[in-house]
Design a protein around this motif. Structure first.
Motif, short mmCIF file in Angstrom:
data_model
loop_
_atom_site.label_atom_id
_atom_site.label_comp_id
_atom_site.label_asym_id
_atom_site.label_seq_id
_atom_site.Cartn_x
_atom_site.Cartn_y
_atom_site.Cartn_z
N GLN A 23 0.84 -1.20 0.00
CA GLN A 23 0.00 0.00 0.00
C GLN A 23 0.88 1.25 0.00
O GLN A 23 0.63 2.20 -0.75
N ASP A 27 1.01 4.05 -2.88
CA ASP A 27 0.75 5.46 -2.59
C ASP A 27 1.89 6.35 -3.05
O ASP A 27 1.67 7.43 -3.59
N ASN A 30 2.98 6.96 -7.06
CA ASN A 30 2.19 7.84 -7.91
C ASN A 30 1.76 7.16 -9.20
O ASN A 30 1.94 7.69 -10.30
N LEU A 31 1.21 6.00 -9.03
CA LEU A 31 0.82 5.20 -10.19
C LEU A 31 -0.57 5.58 -10.66
O LEU A 31 -1.44 5.95 -9.87
N ILE A 77 -2.36 -1.34 -12.42
CA ILE A 77 -3.26 -0.56 -11.59
C ILE A 77 -4.62 -0.45 -12.27
O ILE A 77 -4.68 -0.26 -13.48
N ARG B 88 -11.48 1.87 1.47
CA ARG B 88 -10.18 1.42 0.97
C ARG B 88 -9.93 1.78 -0.49
O ARG B 88 -8.79 1.90 -0.91
N LYS B 93 -7.00 9.29 -7.12
CA LYS B 93 -6.16 9.08 -8.30
C LYS B 93 -6.57 7.86 -9.10
O LYS B 93 -6.36 7.78 -10.30
N LEU B 94 -7.12 6.88 -8.39
CA LEU B 94 -7.46 5.63 -9.07
C LEU B 94 -8.82 5.67 -9.76
O LEU B 94 -9.02 5.02 -10.77
#
Lengths: 234, 234
Positions: A23, A27, A30-31, A77, B88, B93-94
């Motif tokens: 995790q 974080d 920066n993906l 991701i 979670r 960003k995701l």
DNA sequence: TATTTTAATATGTCGTACATTTTTATTTAA
DNA sequence: TTAAATAAAAATGTACGACATATTAAAATA
């Protein structure tokens, strides 16, 4: 200090720690969705653990929809859909009473918040549909022993309202909250006919207000209508 | 038929199938939280697969909070907290743009729905706190280059409103939606000072209405206030 | 150069083994 | 006979090695 304040020692399993490390990595790296992740063996080596453990940690992220893995190719991701995880655990039998009540309240808040949208976006067809539901409901109510059917019409009516909103998130929420709602309902009100129909404000009243009243009327009546289900929020 | 209608053949992995079987089993077995599950080896034998695969499927249920496993002892049905899974994956960003917008809308609906509770449960201290936030906000607004601080006060104000509701679910929702909200906000409004403060209805207006107005006024003003953030819901 | 074949790659699945701790069974002592 | 101490069994967590399979890259061939 009270003994109740003592919390059990957190005995983190190794996978838990790996999960934490991953995790942190995610974080900090920066993906963005679509970006590739290091291979399992690389991660295992980097953390000095077995591939088994890494895979279990990764499996958690996969379950949550944070990462995706494509067989024989690699992991990347992903863009999680938060509601999916929500839906999966919305099994009334599993939820404890506190959570049930939370969800109950949440539905009520959404239902009231939805009033604005309903009023703004209603069409003649929507009204027509709701009218047909209420007609059938009232007809059924005159004959005894039809709890299940009554519940169905109740669901139809409220689902219809959400559909009018045109807001997909709301619709999905409603869809998953409804079974929970109904479960709690049966749990607390063994005789649904009495409970469903003994409203201060009936579905018919709501429908009439939707047709001829103002949005403030409608919201106000909706609040009264729902109060009958559950009086915590008023 | 359009080619866009073609969905990729679902190539379910074995673990996916196992997961499905386990889900069916859980559904049909009428298990309650606290009930024990069969051992891993038993499940593996019953389904004719390896323990590895079973463990991965079980891991998914564990991740969702549906089951719990206690080392060296066994697994049992748990009571999942739906919001945990939600939280979670709430990483701005995701999330893709559609999901972001959904969450945006959801927050707005909740914020409006919350108005009733706020008005009903406000105390003198609550008002006092909000007043202090608005004072600081306005003071900061007079000096340039303080976007971050302004955003903080904005969050403080709205968080304060949720706290007044006393509804834990709402508070938790707000807490997780806020970062997403702010992220989208920055994304779409590069100059937060202009956007945050150029409200049709300011925080000060809201506060005054909360003090001296009616709940209908308050809700109406809140809607106008939020419209400035995002005009999809009006 | 274009096509076919081959090799390398990465995840998915399997089997086995062992560590550890809880639970159960057995043995020993009073 | 009962209680305590000891041994055995049980279950999940972790590790390692192996192979299947499908993709991608590289090499060989036409």
């Amino acid at each position: 200090m009270k003994i109740s304040k003592l919390k059990p020692i957190e005995t983190l399993t190794q996978v838990d720690k790996i999960e934490q490390s991953l995790q942190d990595y995610l974080d900090s790296a920066n993906l963005q969705p679509g970006d590739a992740l290091p291979k399992e063996v690389e991660l295992a080596q980097a953390l000095g653990v077995s591939r088994t453990a890494i895979r279990e940690a990764l499996s958690r992220f996969r379950t949550l929809g944070i990462i995706e893995s494509r067989k024989n190719r690699g992991m990347l991701i992903a863009s999680p859909d938060p509601l999916v995880n929500f839906e999966r655990v919305m099994s009334p039998k599993l939820l404890n009473d506190d959570t049930l009540r939370d969800m109950f309240e949440l539905r009520l808040v959404l239902e009231v918040g939805n009033c604005e949208l309903v009023f703004k976006r209603k069409t003649a067809e929507d009204i027509e549909y709701l009218e047909s539901v209420v007609d059938k409901e009232e007809h059924t109510a005159q004959t005894p022993k039809n709890s299940a059917v009554l519940i169905k019409y109740d669901i139809d009516f409220h689902s219809g309202l959400y559909k009018i909103s045109g807001n997909d998130t709301l619709i999905r929420f409603q869809k998953m909250l409804m079974p929970v709602f109904m479960y709690s309902f049966k749990k607390f009100h063994p005789d649904p006919k009495q409970s469903i129909l003994n409203h201060e404000v009936s579905h018919r009243d709501l429908l009439n207000t939707l047709k001829k009243g103002t949005v403030d009327d409608f919201r106000s009546k909706m609040k009264k209508h729902l109060r009958n289900y559950y009086d915590k929020i008023s």
